[in-house]
Design an enzyme around this catalytic site. Sequence first.
Site, PDB file in Angstrom:
ATOM      1  N   ARG B  51      -8.558  19.914  20.889  1.00  0.00           N
ATOM      2  CA  ARG B  51      -7.170  20.461  21.305  1.00  0.00           C
ATOM      3  C   ARG B  51      -6.957  20.566  19.829  1.00  0.00           C
ATOM      4  NH1 ARG B  51      -4.300  19.350  25.554  1.00  0.00           N
ATOM      5  NH2 ARG B  51      -5.833  18.076  26.451  1.00  0.00           N
ATOM      6  N   LYS B  80     -28.030  14.850   9.074  1.00  0.00           N
ATOM      7  CA  LYS B  80     -29.102  14.738   8.215  1.00  0.00           C
ATOM      8  C   LYS B  80     -28.818  13.852   7.219  1.00  0.00           C
ATOM      9  CE  LYS B  80     -30.708  19.379   9.043  1.00  0.00           C
ATOM     10  NZ  LYS B  80     -30.226  20.688   8.421  1.00  0.00           N
ATOM     11  N   ARG B 101     -11.278  16.866   9.966  1.00  0.00           N
ATOM     12  CA  ARG B 101     -11.091  15.745  10.827  1.00  0.00           C
ATOM     13  C   ARG B 101     -12.187  14.829  10.683  1.00  0.00           C
ATOM     14  NH1 ARG B 101      -7.741  14.864  15.324  1.00  0.00           N
ATOM     15  NH2 ARG B 101      -8.237  13.353  16.717  1.00  0.00           N
ATOM     16  N   HIS B 129      -2.429  11.805  10.659  1.00  0.00           N
ATOM     17  CA  HIS B 129      -2.720  12.986  11.433  1.00  0.00           C
ATOM     18  C   HIS B 129      -1.256  13.805  11.049  1.00  0.00           C
ATOM     19  CE1 HIS B 129      -3.931  16.140  14.100  1.00  0.00           C
ATOM     20  NE2 HIS B 129      -3.864  15.387  15.209  1.00  0.00           N
TER      21      HIS B 129
END
Lengths: 155, 302
Positions: B51, B80, B101, B129
């Site tokens: 989203r 990795k 994020r 956020h």
Amino acid sequence: MSNKRKELIVSAIENGTVIDHIPAESVFQVIRILGLDKTDKQVYFGINLESKKFGTKGIIKISEKYFENVEVNKIALVAPSATMIEIRDFEVVSKNNVKIPETIEKIVKCFNPNCITNHEQVETKFRVFYDENNDLKLACRYCEKNTSRANVVFL
Amino acid sequence: MKNRSLVSINDFTKEEIIKILDLAESFEKNPRQNILNGKVIASLFFEPSTRTRLSFESAVQQLGGSIIGFASAATSSVQKGETLKDTILTVSNYSDLIVMRHHVDGSARYASEVASVPIINAGDGANQHPTQCLLDLYSIRKTQGTLDNLDIAFVGDLKYGRTVHSLTIALTMFNTRFHLVSPPELKLPSAVKRHIKEANLQYEQYTDFMDVMPKCDIIYMTRIQRERFPDPLDYEKVKNAYILQNQMLTGSKDKLKVLHPLPRVNEITTDVDSNPKAYYFEQALNGVYVRQALVASILGLA
Ligand SMILES: [Zn+2]
């Protein structure tokens, strides 16, 4: 016991620093925070010494070494009562109480296990503040969580 | 805010927030412009969030910018064993701005210190956020005509909800009256309440959802998750008490709007969706305009 005999419990130094009035249980932490376990200078320490003010105390003497205020204030978290005494030619040149700094870097671990400082090689940075109960808290620059004095772990 | 990273809403003053909201308003009137032509935006989703990622990518592409990046750590070099620092340093070479994020708290602040380009935090673990917070503020202002002096109810999981914490702290700049509705186990943490007190504002705590219904201008819904309760019986006791159904909105203020950060599971029943007081889908759309405003102003193009 005469005053002279008492002085001899921990040897006098010609030039260097005496850190006095350390809570007895914090002496080893102070040694670690100031890196005295890695120094090539002569270091003397005493624990559980008699103290008029505190009952017992600890003391550290370091030959041929002087500290910047920023360095000294790092120990304020574990030894807020400590006094820093500068000695030159066996004489006391200055005497200062340690002050809790506004920021604390590198020496304390963030208590939040999911903080980036516990995941990658990032030096910790905290802002020092006092909460509504006047308890000291460390606000992490990264995860923004607060570490309380009881949760402080030294790196 | 040219060249400035957006890491935490707490870095911004009231004036700076209002400036971003005003700019978002101009993008809402004109969302398709070619101002990001030739700009490369990196979209690094170490933790998947479809989203939020689509909202950012739509915002950038509507302005003519191009996107590079990955949608999950599984498809990147992180798998990795590459450090965050190395990934950020590498991607800095290839882009004008990084949207990221990451599941680790504080990762965005750290990235902003090592990157040579600005960072927009699209969520760092349980911490911040900020673009969600700004789109919530935008939605509140748009529906109420102001951000000042509102009665705002937060409902559900107020203990773990990152969006609730950030929005509460941001709203303390706007003289909000806070109505906090939650089961006793999921009350707003005292560290967040401290911000309300420090701003000399009022909050009231409730366990009964209906107590706040006639008072509020905004109801901000959140989901109560089963895994927050060590004892499943405690969850069973509260799970239906904080679900919003359409008939509960009878008697609420005319201008009331219901917000939710989405995705919704069952905490708002679908019969609410057609009620004009339901605003959560428009709220999500507002996220595109807010993100356009942020990208454009950080790149010095608006
Ligand atoms: Zn931290």
